[in-house]
Enzyme design. Structure first.
Site, PDB file in Angstrom:
ATOM      1  N   GLY A   8      35.699  37.244  42.896  1.00 35.42           N
ATOM      2  CA  GLY A   8      36.637  35.619  42.843  1.00 35.42           C
ATOM      3  C   GLY A   8      35.902  35.602  44.329  1.00 35.42           C
ATOM      4  CD  GLU A  60      40.671  36.095  48.090  1.00 40.05           C
ATOM      5  OE1 GLU A  60      41.241  36.782  48.712  1.00 40.05           O
ATOM      6  OE2 GLU A  60      40.406  36.246  46.386  1.00 40.05           O
TER       7      GLU A  60
HETATM    8  N1  BES Z   1      40.787  41.278  48.232  1.00 39.52           N
HETATM    9  C1  BES Z   1      39.749  40.364  46.131  1.00 39.52           C
HETATM   10  C2  BES Z   1      38.801  41.252  46.208  1.00 39.52           C
HETATM   11  C3  BES Z   1      37.252  41.778  46.252  1.00 39.52           C
HETATM   12  C4  BES Z   1      38.286  42.981  45.576  1.00 39.52           C
HETATM   13  C5  BES Z   1      37.306  42.692  47.228  1.00 39.52           C
HETATM   14  C6  BES Z   1      37.356  44.036  44.903  1.00 39.52           C
HETATM   15  C7  BES Z   1      36.111  43.607  47.123  1.00 39.52           C
HETATM   16  C8  BES Z   1      36.392  44.577  45.806  1.00 39.52           C
HETATM   17  C9  BES Z   1      40.808  39.381  46.443  1.00 39.52           C
HETATM   18  O1  BES Z   1      41.872  39.057  47.731  1.00 39.52           O
HETATM   19  C10 BES Z   1      40.897  39.063  45.559  1.00 39.52           C
HETATM   20  O2  BES Z   1      41.652  40.096  45.184  1.00 39.52           O
HETATM   21  N2  BES Z   1      40.599  38.480  44.609  1.00 39.52           N
HETATM   22  C11 BES Z   1      40.332  38.356  43.196  1.00 39.52           C
HETATM   23  C12 BES Z   1      41.188  37.095  42.762  1.00 39.52           C
HETATM   24  C13 BES Z   1      42.178  36.582  43.364  1.00 39.52           C
HETATM   25  C14 BES Z   1      42.583  35.600  42.581  1.00 39.52           C
HETATM   26  C15 BES Z   1      43.100  37.738  42.065  1.00 39.52           C
HETATM   27  C16 BES Z   1      39.209  38.147  42.627  1.00 39.52           C
HETATM   28  O3  BES Z   1      37.890  38.074  43.388  1.00 39.52           O
HETATM   29  O4  BES Z   1      39.048  38.338  41.347  1.00 39.52           O
HETATM   30 ZN    ZN Z   2      43.157  40.249  46.647  1.00 43.79          ZN
END
Ligand code: BES
Ligand code: ZN
Length: 877
Positions: free
Chosen positions: A265, A302
């Site tokens: 996301g 984020e």
């Molecule tokens: N740090 C993550 C993104 C990420 C996840 C990067 C796995 C690389 C590998 C980010 O903070 C995150 O958790 N994003 C979620 C959305 C959130 C609202 C739970 C996502 O991308 O789904």
């Molecule tokens: Zn996250």
């Protein structure tokens, strides 16, 4: 990629590195056909480690030159195999330099540096930085970064990295450069770089200490009209984090970039968040209420990572929930505070039960803090995120909001600039509250959803009421025996008039928070001074992520649904009624009996639909039946046809029995007011959409006419998608086709709308594998684009009736897509494997077909370690 046998990493083997990196100077030169990366690492010996071996990760690095100090390194000076570069270092402080070439233009994995449409961008979490340069790519190595980017000035006028811009200028040959400095030491997974021809929009924020920060969103020029909502959400999140956590932003600039090609996301890179376009771009005409809500939540999530993740980060990837569980808890609280708390809790719990409980109940079950992994990318799961957030919530419940805030203050202060563990987090909470959380920490180490069985006894003579709690936890992979959990139970006792009775008990009960804490396998709690037998309302607000069972009669559940002082439990009582009704009709269907929905359930629905004291949003969630994920998780063997027949029968019964109610709700909830996204308005639209859906299910021509008009006259995407959803669920095929082609005609140039168009079709009842294959041939589809793959393939897998068609073609299609994606994008391919992982829960025939699809996947040549790990875990006994 898997070379020989993939290596398993264990938490218990954690060791600090022999060398830390104090600072990195990185120069990235983008050229057509290749990219040159020059890096200089200022290394410092870690005095606590004996070894003098410098260990650097590096994937796909074509080495041009390496230096240690002034000394050029030849192949005899180092070992480079299995994507690790090893060399001996004599000095305690020394510079390591590398010049390498990489190929971002052919990087379809979307990790490291890659091309996304016309721009370049990066994704380094969890282990993508090693695809950019040689580096100790592990989160406990924290360095300050200086990044210089060079590129063609005409095609890439915008050059971004973390921190503050410190220099820029022209170079020969129509090229230019920019230099960025990030003063905050960070792990490599938070590095980001962007180059492109992008439009931007600015806003400003003054922090509570009076610092001025510029907020800037970069998008491809055609999306410039879709950035306002994200900017507003960002400011709202910044204010909330100041007010609720006392956390202030720390750089002069906060940037967000939207990318069309993105595996997840969004990503919290320091000062330079990169978002999946679908998770940031919004306009009333192209985003429905749900999308607005998701964007607001993800922008907040984020942003919140700037403290919970960036300033204080994870020591190793086993600690992932330290930042993700905590940050999900924070973004959920943000949404609860700024919208409707009860509605948000209902959504969260429905999501947990549909996503995390099944994970905990199958071969993919793992603790919130896993003990081992092959590919860390496979552990960004509902357990680490959603269950992790529930664990943080339980700490909050147990020690109170006030102590929780003190604990978080202590945590951020004590560990600022450090890489730490979930134990460090819990220790802060223990220290401020004085509560011993040793046993509580089993929530981090033991997998599986605990079962809590409750029985009761009333002694009219003594006026005592006894609740007996019995907890257990099923075996999960690698964990057969479990020890008891600490379970906070928020509860009430209802008298015959529906009011809460006063609670008097000697047990471990906190009267202020109304929380009873269970720590043993068996616990008896005696309540005194009761002149009537109460109806217990247990686990209010879902105070612990457990499966509760109490022998309620249907009438008691209906009573709770109508009277409970706790809004969440009213919803939950009704959900239990629905669940029971569907499961018992499924049994009837299996036995060939005619189906009939229990009248208690049918009548409870009328009560809710007509209860104007409930907000439209609450009514909508109460009138929504449990989905297949929840139904499947509630049975021993999934006979999917029976569940489908039973659920459909309940829908039909409610639709036709109450067609007048649905019609009048639909009509009454119309509005000409200009679109506004807020809790009240989105609640109204949600209830209208649901009512229209039921009304249409009753088969009234007037309902189809209403839907067609709502679609045609819609001035926002919420009304439009509500109309479409209802029509697509009905059986007026001509109308379906005409709306779908109209939609594509009008919106084909809008990427987010095309994604929605693909998702809607993949989810249409009656969709077939042939239909999906046709959709995959459509010019709008692109196997290299994760959003398109998710729209069509995940959309289809969520279409229970079609995906689980008895011939098993859906499974075979999924296997073939996974095999294709394995080479292109292993991370996405591995995620799709989970769609087959619950094969054992189905009837033998389907289970066998699903397992054979998994075996086909496992037999793929050059199988990535990502897919290997998931397919192998799914098939394991
Ligand atoms: N740090 C993550 C993104 C990420 C996840 C990067 C796995 C690389 C590998 C980010 O903070 C995150 O958790 N994003 C979620 C959305 C959130 C609202 C739970 C996502 O991308 O789904
Ligand atoms: Zn996250």
């Amino acid at each position: 990629m898997r070379t020989q046998d993939p290596k398993t990493i264990y938490l218990k083997e954690y060791q600090q590195p022999a060398y830390w990196v104090e600072h990195i100077n990185l120069t990235v030169r983008l050229f057509e056909g290749y990219t040159e990366v020059a890096s200089e690492l200022r290394l410092k010996k870690n005095p606590t480690v004996d070894s003098r071996e410098l260990v650097l990760n590096g994937v796909g690095q074509s080495i041009q030159s390496l230096h240690l100090g002034d000394q050029p390194l030849s192949e005899d000076d180092y070992q480079y195999s299995d994507n690790i570069l090893r060399l001996q270092c004599d000095a305690d402080e020394v510079q390591f330099r590398a010049v390498t070439h990489i190929d971002p233009q052919n990087n379809t994995s979307l990790e490291g540096l890659y091309q996304s449409g016309t721009m370049y961008c990066t994704q380094c979490e969890a282990e993508g930085f090693r695809k950019i340069t040689f580096y100790p790519d592990r989160p406990d190595v924290m360095a300050s970064f200086t990044t210089r980017i060079e590129a063609d000035a005409k095609h890439f006028p915008v050059l971004l990295s973390n921190g503050n811009p410190v220099d820029s200028g022209a170079l020969e040959g129509g090229r230019h450069y920019a230099v960025w400095e990030d003063p905050f030491p960070k792990p490599s997974y938070l590095f980001a770089l962007v180059a492109g021809d992008l439009a931007s929009k600015d806003d400003r924020f003054t922090t509570f200490s009076g610092r001025e920060a510029t907020l800037r969103i970069f998008v491809e020029p055609q999306n410039a009209h879709k950035v306002d909502f994200a900017l507003t959400s960002l400011k709202k999140a910044m204010t909330w984090d100041e007010e609720v956590y006392g956390r202030e932003y720390d750089l002069d600039l906060f940037m967000i970039v939207a990318s069309d090609f993105f595996n997840m996301g969004a990503m919290e890179n320091k000062g330079l968040n990169i978002f999946n376009s679908a998770a940031v771009l919004a306009s009333p005409d192209t985003s429905n209420d749900q999308r607005f809500e998701r964007i607001e939540g993800i922008v907040a999530h984020e942003y919140f990572h700037n403290w919970s993740g960036n300033r204080v980060t994870c020591r190793d990837w086993f600690q992932l929930s330290l930042k993700e569980g905590f940050t999900v808890f924070r973004d959920t609280e943000f949404s609860s505070d700024t919208h409707d708390r009860a509605v948000k809790r209902i959504e969260t719990v429905a999501g947990l039960r549909a996503g995390q409980f099944p994970e905990d109940n199958g071969p993919m079950a793992h603790p919130v803090r896993p003990d081992s992994y092959i590919e860390i990318n496979n552990f960004y799961t509902a357990t680490v995120y959603e269950k992790g957030a529930e664990v943080v919530r339980m700490i909050h419940t147990l020690i109170s909001a006030e102590y929780f805030r003190r604990g978080s203050d202590l945590y951020f202060e004590r560990f600022d600039g450090q890489a730490v563990t979930t134990d460090d987090f819990v220790a802060c909470m223990e220290e401020v509250s004085g509560l011993d959380l040793t046993q509580f920490k089993r929530w981090y180490s033991q997998a599986g959803t605990p079962r809590l069985t409750v029985t009761d006894q009333f002694d009219a003579g003594k006026g005592t009421y006894t609740l007996s709690f019995h907890q257990s936890c099923p075996a999960t992979p690698g964990q057969t025996e479990k020890s008891p959990f600490v379970i906070p139970i928020k509860l009430g006792l209802l008298g015959a008039d529906g009011q809460d009775l006063p609670i008097t008990t000697k047990a471990n009960y906190n009267a202020d928070t109304e929380v009873l804490t269970i720590t043993d396998e068996v616990t008896e709690v005696v309540f005194t001074g009761l002149s009537e037998r109460p109806v217990p309302s247990l686990l209010r607000d879902f105070s612990a992520p457990v499966k509760l069972s109490f022998g309620y009669s249907n009438e008691q559940l209906a009573f709770l649904a109508a009277n409970d002082a706790n809004g969440f439990n009213r919803w939950d009582a009704l959900q239990q009624l629905y669940l029971r009704a569907i499961l018992s009709m499924a049994t009837d269907h299996r036995a060939g009996r005619t189906l009939s929905a229990p009248s208690v359930v049918v009548e409870a629905v009328a009560t809710v639909a007509g209860d104007a004291s409930l907000s439209p949003a609450i009514r909508a969630s109460m009138l929504t039946l449990p989905g297949y994920a929840i139904l499947k998780d509630a049975v021993d063997v999934v006979y999917i046809d029976d569940l489908i027949a039973a659920r459909k029968h309940l829908v039909k019964t409610l639709a036709s029995r109450y067609r007048d109610i649905w019609r009048s709700l639909t009509e009454k909830l119309s509005s000409d007011a200009p679109y506004e996204f807020n809790a009240e308005e989105s609640g109204r639209r949600q209830l209208q959409g649901l009512s229209l859906w039921y009304w249409l299910k009753a088969g009234d021509q007037a309902a189809f006419d209403f839907a067609a008009e709502l679609y045609a006259g819609a001035t926002n995407q919420t009304d439009r998608s509500n109309a479409l959803r209802a029509v697509l669920a009905g059986d007026a095929e001509a109308l379906q086709q005409s709306l779908l082609s109209d939609f594509y005609e009008r919106w084909q140039s809008d990427t987010q709308m095309v994604e929605q168009w693909l998702t809607m079709q993949a989810g249409t009842p009656g969709m077939t594998v042939a239909g999906i294959e046709t959709l995959m041939q459509h010019p709008a589809f692109d196997i290299k684009n994760p959003n398109k793959v998710r729209s069509v393939i995940v959309g289809f897998a969520m279409n229970t009736e079609s995906f689980h068609d008895e011939k098993g073609e859906g499974y075979a299609l999924l296997a073939s897509v996974v095999r294709q994606l394995n080479a292109l994008n292993p991370q996405l391919a591995a995620r799709l494997v989970t769609l087959l992982s619950d094969w054992k829960r189905y009837d033998t025939a389907r289970g066998r077909m699903m397992a054979s699809a998994l075996e086909t996947i496992l037999a793929t040549e050059s199988l990535s370690s990502n897919v290997f790990e998931m397919a192998q875990r799914a098939l394991k006994d």
